[in-house]
Design a protein around this motif. Structure first.
Motif, PDB file in Angstrom:
ATOM      1  N   GLN A  38       0.796  -1.208   0.000  1.00  0.00           N
ATOM      2  CA  GLN A  38       0.000   0.000   0.000  1.00  0.00           C
ATOM      3  C   GLN A  38       0.837   1.270   0.000  1.00  0.00           C
ATOM      4  O   GLN A  38       0.303   2.365  -0.152  1.00  0.00           O
ATOM      5  CB  GLN A  38      -0.923   0.030   1.238  1.00  0.00           C
ATOM      6  CG  GLN A  38      -2.061  -0.971   1.185  1.00  0.00           C
ATOM      7  CD  GLN A  38      -2.930  -0.841   2.431  1.00  0.00           C
ATOM      8  OE1 GLN A  38      -3.147  -1.795   3.150  1.00  0.00           O
ATOM      9  NE2 GLN A  38      -3.412   0.360   2.683  1.00  0.00           N
ATOM     10  N   GLU A  72       2.800   4.038  -1.460  1.00  0.00           N
ATOM     11  CA  GLU A  72       3.115   4.663  -2.746  1.00  0.00           C
ATOM     12  C   GLU A  72       4.519   5.247  -2.734  1.00  0.00           C
ATOM     13  O   GLU A  72       5.276   5.104  -3.681  1.00  0.00           O
ATOM     14  CB  GLU A  72       2.101   5.764  -3.074  1.00  0.00           C
ATOM     15  CG  GLU A  72       0.728   5.267  -3.456  1.00  0.00           C
ATOM     16  CD  GLU A  72      -0.142   6.407  -3.982  1.00  0.00           C
ATOM     17  OE1 GLU A  72       0.409   7.397  -4.491  1.00  0.00           O
ATOM     18  OE2 GLU A  72      -1.365   6.295  -3.869  1.00  0.00           O
ATOM     19  N   ARG A 127       2.961   7.839   2.100  1.00  0.00           N
ATOM     20  CA  ARG A 127       1.672   7.889   1.405  1.00  0.00           C
ATOM     21  C   ARG A 127       1.175   6.470   1.147  1.00  0.00           C
ATOM     22  O   ARG A 127       1.862   5.649   0.536  1.00  0.00           O
ATOM     23  CB  ARG A 127       1.779   8.648   0.081  1.00  0.00           C
ATOM     24  CG  ARG A 127       0.503   8.607  -0.761  1.00  0.00           C
ATOM     25  CD  ARG A 127       0.441   9.729  -1.755  1.00  0.00           C
ATOM     26  NE  ARG A 127       0.286  11.016  -1.089  1.00  0.00           N
ATOM     27  CZ  ARG A 127       0.080  12.171  -1.740  1.00  0.00           C
ATOM     28  NH1 ARG A 127       0.017  12.188  -3.058  1.00  0.00           N
ATOM     29  NH2 ARG A 127      -0.048  13.297  -1.065  1.00  0.00           N
ATOM     30  N   THR A 151      -1.966   3.973  -0.336  1.00  0.00           N
ATOM     31  CA  THR A 151      -3.113   3.878  -1.229  1.00  0.00           C
ATOM     32  C   THR A 151      -4.274   3.259  -0.480  1.00  0.00           C
ATOM     33  O   THR A 151      -4.106   2.262   0.242  1.00  0.00           O
ATOM     34  CB  THR A 151      -2.773   3.003  -2.446  1.00  0.00           C
ATOM     35  OG1 THR A 151      -1.641   3.566  -3.117  1.00  0.00           O
ATOM     36  CG2 THR A 151      -3.949   2.928  -3.407  1.00  0.00           C
ATOM     37  N   GLN A 152      -5.457   3.839  -0.623  1.00  0.00           N
ATOM     38  CA  GLN A 152      -6.647   3.280   0.010  1.00  0.00           C
ATOM     39  C   GLN A 152      -7.021   1.968  -0.690  1.00  0.00           C
ATOM     40  O   GLN A 152      -6.863   1.829  -1.906  1.00  0.00           O
ATOM     41  CB  GLN A 152      -7.815   4.255  -0.071  1.00  0.00           C
ATOM     42  CG  GLN A 152      -7.605   5.536   0.718  1.00  0.00           C
ATOM     43  CD  GLN A 152      -7.637   5.303   2.221  1.00  0.00           C
ATOM     44  OE1 GLN A 152      -7.803   4.181   2.677  1.00  0.00           O
ATOM     45  NE2 GLN A 152      -7.468   6.359   2.987  1.00  0.00           N
ATOM     46  N   THR A 153      -7.514   1.023   0.087  1.00  0.00           N
ATOM     47  CA  THR A 153      -7.835  -0.291  -0.468  1.00  0.00           C
ATOM     48  C   THR A 153      -9.329  -0.510  -0.679  1.00  0.00           C
ATOM     49  O   THR A 153      -9.726  -1.171  -1.627  1.00  0.00           O
ATOM     50  CB  THR A 153      -7.302  -1.392   0.475  1.00  0.00           C
ATOM     51  OG1 THR A 153      -7.823  -1.170   1.794  1.00  0.00           O
ATOM     52  CG2 THR A 153      -5.783  -1.360   0.513  1.00  0.00           C
ATOM     53  N   ARG A 192     -11.498   4.662  -1.824  1.00  0.00           N
ATOM     54  CA  ARG A 192     -10.690   4.911  -3.003  1.00  0.00           C
ATOM     55  C   ARG A 192     -11.301   6.010  -3.862  1.00  0.00           C
ATOM     56  O   ARG A 192     -10.597   6.800  -4.484  1.00  0.00           O
ATOM     57  CB  ARG A 192     -10.528   3.620  -3.793  1.00  0.00           C
ATOM     58  CG  ARG A 192      -9.358   3.645  -4.768  1.00  0.00           C
ATOM     59  CD  ARG A 192      -8.931   2.253  -5.216  1.00  0.00           C
ATOM     60  NE  ARG A 192     -10.067   1.463  -5.647  1.00  0.00           N
ATOM     61  CZ  ARG A 192     -10.401   0.289  -5.105  1.00  0.00           C
ATOM     62  NH1 ARG A 192      -9.694  -0.174  -4.093  1.00  0.00           N
ATOM     63  NH2 ARG A 192     -11.426  -0.408  -5.549  1.00  0.00           N
ATOM     64  N   PRO A 203      -8.401   9.020  -2.339  1.00  0.00           N
ATOM     65  CA  PRO A 203      -7.561   8.015  -2.996  1.00  0.00           C
ATOM     66  C   PRO A 203      -6.322   7.607  -2.220  1.00  0.00           C
ATOM     67  O   PRO A 203      -5.736   6.575  -2.494  1.00  0.00           O
ATOM     68  CB  PRO A 203      -7.171   8.701  -4.316  1.00  0.00           C
ATOM     69  CG  PRO A 203      -7.282  10.163  -4.033  1.00  0.00           C
ATOM     70  CD  PRO A 203      -8.435  10.298  -3.078  1.00  0.00           C
ATOM     71  N   HIS A 204      -5.919   8.412  -1.251  1.00  0.00           N
ATOM     72  CA  HIS A 204      -4.722   8.063  -0.499  1.00  0.00           C
ATOM     73  C   HIS A 204      -4.802   8.625   0.921  1.00  0.00           C
ATOM     74  O   HIS A 204      -5.638   9.472   1.230  1.00  0.00           O
ATOM     75  CB  HIS A 204      -3.468   8.610  -1.191  1.00  0.00           C
ATOM     76  CG  HIS A 204      -3.426  10.110  -1.210  1.00  0.00           C
ATOM     77  ND1 HIS A 204      -3.872  10.841  -2.291  1.00  0.00           N
ATOM     78  CD2 HIS A 204      -3.017  11.030  -0.294  1.00  0.00           C
ATOM     79  CE1 HIS A 204      -3.737  12.133  -2.040  1.00  0.00           C
ATOM     80  NE2 HIS A 204      -3.212  12.272  -0.821  1.00  0.00           N
TER      81      HIS A 204
END
Length: 464
Positions: free
Chosen positions: A76, A78, A120, A122-124, A129, A133-134
């Motif tokens: 996850q 980034e 950072r 990432t949303q799952t 999302r 988004p993050h």
């Protein structure tokens, strides 16, 4: 109900706008601010150097030297990067690493430094999302001179109150052994003469000389500590002051009282107040560094004074956890987690560390008493910012590099587990270790930082 919710969201948007952030910034960031607090010689510079080196190795080289980020699934992440913090000077990491490469320990902290690690994620989940988004998880680390910490409590005193307390301190405990020259100057000083700039400088310089000598001999409770820093923006030579005899401080019409009271007020207004507002910002996690070896090397009196000093310093900060809305929207913080850290734990064998931990807990008793009836979690730790020793041939021995670059072994007597157990005139020699040639590897293998940061981050980082 709808109107109430709409009104609340309007306030949230206003708060975000006022702080220059978007609404999504408020709900997509998770910030953890670590304030590293410690008196002079407590090892802040080396700890900060090691911490930043470890985080840079983890973020830039992928070196798994800290399970600090075990909460953050690699799939996850980034990116990870280190950035400066607005309002703070960048920590002099390159200069400190260059010093280590030349066999010198980093210089003492004389200014406020700060850096932040941004991770950072990432949303799952599909909903998050689309909406956010993050998530940015930010770890902020703040470091400042220990002398500033001892000065901040002076904001709550008048000049006469400070002067009387300063005389009481330098006339008792271990300070009294180093204040004789200052007392001689005061006793011989002619206070009938006018407080001209030259006369003031004579008295202030004599008092500062006492501060310098006392600091060299392990005294921790010294005010004003700012007079000892070359980097201080306060001009002690023009606006300096010193404690005066009570016969003068009790007479508010006395010319010397008026002069020093005016200088003391300027010190509070022009130096301490802006310092507290700009540097001692709200924080939610605090690391308090304690150098027990300084006291062990001098006397039991030094350790008792260290205990007193830590008790006074606890009044400088705001303790008690705040709610989510206050933290994330209104940007109000109070310290909810405190780590008391005995530094340089590698200077004694593993067999003596339980005693050192016990001694740390007793020395911090006064400070912890300030936490009564407050929702604060605290713990005690032994930490080595850099592992400069190796195991010896017996459980009570260590090997290390001495001043002649020889690899020698030293055996240790048992360290007292309490102040009462230490004889009044006893002192324990401290190893005069040099910077090892393999300092980078020894930084990355420093002990205790992992568990320390895991405690501070518990219940903190969320990757949901």
């Amino acid at each position: 109900m709808q109107n109430s919710l709409s009104s609340l969201l309007d306030k949230v948007r206003s708060a975000a706008s006022a702080s220059g952030e978007t609404l999504s910034d408020i709900f997509s960031k998770e910030t953890h601010r670590f304030t590293i607090t410690g008196l002079s010689r407590s090892g802040k510079s080396m700890l900060f150097t090691s911490l930043m080196t470890m985080l840079k190795s983890r973020s830039e080289e992928g070196y798994a030297c800290m399970p600090l980020l075990r909460y953050l699934p690699p799939s996850q992440v980034e990116f990870m990067r280190i950035e400066p913090i607005g309002g703070y000077k960048p920590f002099p990491l390159d200069e400190n690493m260059a010093a280590l490469a030349e066999g010198r320990w980093p210089a003492a902290t004389e200014e406020a430094y700060g850096f932040k690690l941004i991770v950072r994620l990432t949303q799952t989940t599909s909903i998050k999302r689309h909406v956010l988004p993050h998530t940015d998880i930010v770890f902020e680390f703040i470091d400042y001179p220990g002398e500033w910490i001892t000065d901040i409590p002076m904001l709550g005193k008048t000049y006469a109150q400070w002067s009387d307390s300063a005389w009481a301190q330098l006339s008792s405990g271990p300070q009294q052994h180093f204040a004789n020259e200052w007392k001689t100057v005061v006793n011989a000083f002619d206070f009938e003469q006018s407080p001209t700039q030259d006369n003031i400088n004579e008295l202030v310089s004599a008092y500062r000389h006492y501060l310098v000598i006392a600091k060299k001999n392990g005294i921790s409770l010294l005010q004003p500590g700012s007079f000892l820093l070359d980097s201080s923006d306060f001009d002690w030579q023009q606006l300096g002051f010193a404690p005066l005899p009570s016969s003068i401080t009790s007479d508010v019409s006395h010319p010397w009282y008026k002069a020093f009271e005016s200088h003391f007020t300027a010190f509070q207004k022009d130096w301490l107040t802006p310092l507290k507002q700009s540097v001692f910002r709200e924080t939610d996690k605090q690391i308090i560094l304690v150098d027990l070896f300084e006291g062990l090397n001098h006397s039991r009196q030094h350790l008792y004074q260290l205990k007193e000093t830590l008790s006074h310093l606890a009044d400088t900060f705001v303790y008690g956890q705040t709610g989510w809305f206050a933290r994330n929207v209104m940007r109000k913080e109070a310290i909810g987690r405190v780590a008391f850290v005995a530094t340089k734990a590698d200077l004694i064998p593993v067999s003596e560390r339980e005693n050192l931990l016990s001694l740390l807990k007793q020395v911090t008793e006064g400070a912890r008493a300030r936490f009564v009836d407050k929702p604060i979690q605290f713990e005690h730790f032994l930490v080595s910012a850099i592992q400069v020793t190796d195991e010896g041939g017996s459980p009570n021995a260590l090997r290390y590099q001495d001043a002649e670059n020889g690899y020698v072994e030293a055996a240790f007597e048992p360290i007292p587990a309490s102040l009462k157990a230490m004889e009044a005139d006893a002192h324990f020699p401290v190893l005069n270790t040099q910077v090892p040639q393999d300092y980078m590897a020894r930084i990355l293998s420093g002990r205790g930082l992992d568990r320390l940061l895991q405690f501070l981050l518990a219940e903190g980082v969320s990757n949901e």
